[in-house]
Design an enzyme around this catalytic site. Structure first.
Site, mmCIF file in Angstrom:
data_model
loop_
_atom_site.group_PDB
_atom_site.id
_atom_site.type_symbol
_atom_site.label_atom_id
_atom_site.label_comp_id
_atom_site.label_asym_id
_atom_site.label_seq_id
_atom_site.Cartn_x
_atom_site.Cartn_y
_atom_site.Cartn_z
ATOM 1 N N ASP A 240 0.842 -1.287 -0.080
ATOM 2 C CA ASP A 240 0.018 0.109 -0.048
ATOM 3 C C ASP A 240 1.035 1.283 -0.185
ATOM 4 O OD1 ASP A 240 -1.940 -2.177 0.994
ATOM 5 O OD2 ASP A 240 -3.079 -0.490 0.386
ATOM 6 N N LYS A 251 -1.321 -5.288 3.794
ATOM 7 C CA LYS A 251 -2.428 -5.669 4.662
ATOM 8 C C LYS A 251 -1.862 -6.514 5.855
ATOM 9 C CE LYS A 251 -5.900 -5.572 3.906
ATOM 10 N NZ LYS A 251 -6.626 -4.279 4.687
#
Ligand code: MRU
Length: 356
Positions: A240, A251
């Site tokens: 991310d 995650k």
């Protein structure tokens, strides 16, 4: 291998169309957003998720906002544009692709200021569509490079969903796996289910099965046992946000997998486009981590799994220190430690592909 075409999101004449990822794997439904507000909602509610997909969704939301605007002057249009940018900016804090996409749309607007309004509106729509096409091309380039790192046969573990559904198509981590399979490698994917939102069991398994890639779903707490049993030859995940020193936000649970990989001598790869690399953030400690609703932890498929009133934590992401990362695969090349140097070197070159 004939790959399925999954349209995660697309610009259409009636709005931005998304596959509703909250309904997968049991229902394949689509939602069409006609306003910037609706796009912000679908990002927040995880109808669309995954860092690159969030970025392009935001750009398309902004493009929708300016197309709907009734502004009659560039100044008025800019006000509406800024409002849309603010709306999407507040949806999810960790995926840096969101902020990258907003900045790119802002730069585009600035470069268009002296043009007539219809031209500005059209150019912003085209910019969002260009980002969509570029994302797929970046994933394919990453796939070609990353496939060389995959074993000729055997198990490859992945966490969450970094596939076609998390991007505009093909995927980052799953793009690497797809390319390896296309090159004839006999890969069997182990997909962590990825509690609490189950992106692994619901989404990764769904899209890999569509392509006929052998897949086994395991619950997150089985990953260590699978590595110990010698079933995992490599791990590949998405990201991310990657800080300048190579620390990787991904995650929740990725960090656990990376530490286990080190213990079992399994290479741990991260595949991410350059839009996920945040050279303005020095290290992982500065990456904002999204906290999501406790109900994602307390409930599974609507059924309560915890006693009423118990305290809950639900950070959506964790940070894997760079020392656990064997290599970072980008569309510009493969970076290895020390990442401060290798990522800066790749940043300094255009999107040509070579290894550093
Ligand atoms: O909360 P999500 O589902 O948006 O989180 C997604 C991930 O963590 C992915 O691994 C990451 O965005 C990379 S997607 C190519």
């Amino acid at each position: 291998m004939e790959l399925s075409v999954i349209q995660t999101l697309e610009w259409t004449d009636s709005g931005v169309r998304f596959i509703d990822q909250t309904k997968l794997p049991t229902e394949e439904r689509y939602v069409t957003c006609k306003t910037c507000e609706q796009v912000a909602d679908v990002i927040r509610n995880m109808v669309v998720r995954g860092a690159p997909a969030i970025g392009v969704a935001a750009a398309m939301g902004i493009a929708l906002g300016v197309s709907n605007s009734r502004a009659e002057t560039v100044g008025e249009l800019k006000q509406d544009f800024d409002q849309c940018c603010e709306l999407v900016r507040k949806t999810r804090p960790t995926a840096v692709n969101l902020f990258w996409a907003i900045r790119r749309m802002q730069d585009k607007f600035e470069s268009l200021r002296i043009r007539p309004l219809p031209k500005i509106r059209q150019a912003l729509i085209e910019e969002a569509q260009r980002m969509h096409a570029e994302d797929i091309a970046a994933n394919q380039a990453m796939g070609r490079l990353g496939a060389t790192l995959m074993p000729a046969s055997g198990g490859v573990l992945t966490h969450c969903n970094a596939g076609a559904l998390a991007t505009c198509g093909y995927g980052t981590a799953l793009g690497v796996i797809r390319a390896a399979v296309e090159q004839g490698k006999k890969i069997h994917v182990y997909a962590d289910e990825t509690r609490p939102f189950l992106q692994g069991s619901r989404l990764t398994a769904w899209e890999l099965m569509k392509d006929g890639i052998p897949t086994t779903v395991i619950s997150d707490n089985m990953a260590g046992a699978m590595m110990k049993a010698g079933k995992i030859g490599a791990i590949v995940v998405g990201a991310d946000r990657i800080a300048a020193n190579g620390d990787v936000a991904n995650k929740i649970g990725t960090y656990t997998v990376a530490v286990l990989a080190k213990e079992h001598n399994v290479p741990f790869y991260v595949a991410a486009p350059f839009s996920t690399i945040d050279l303005e953030t020095a290290d992982g400690s500065k990456i904002p981590i999204e906290q999501r609703s406790p109900t994602e932890v307390t409930h599974i498929a609507g059924r309560q799994m915890t006693p009423e009133g118990v305290q809950i934590e639900n950070p959506a992401f964790d940070v894997t220190p760079a020392k656990y990362v064997t290599a970072i695969v980008t569309e510009r090349g493969i970076a290895r430690a020390p990442y401060g140097e290798s990522l800066a070197r790749l940043a300094g070159q255009s999107a040509t592909v070579h290894s550093t």
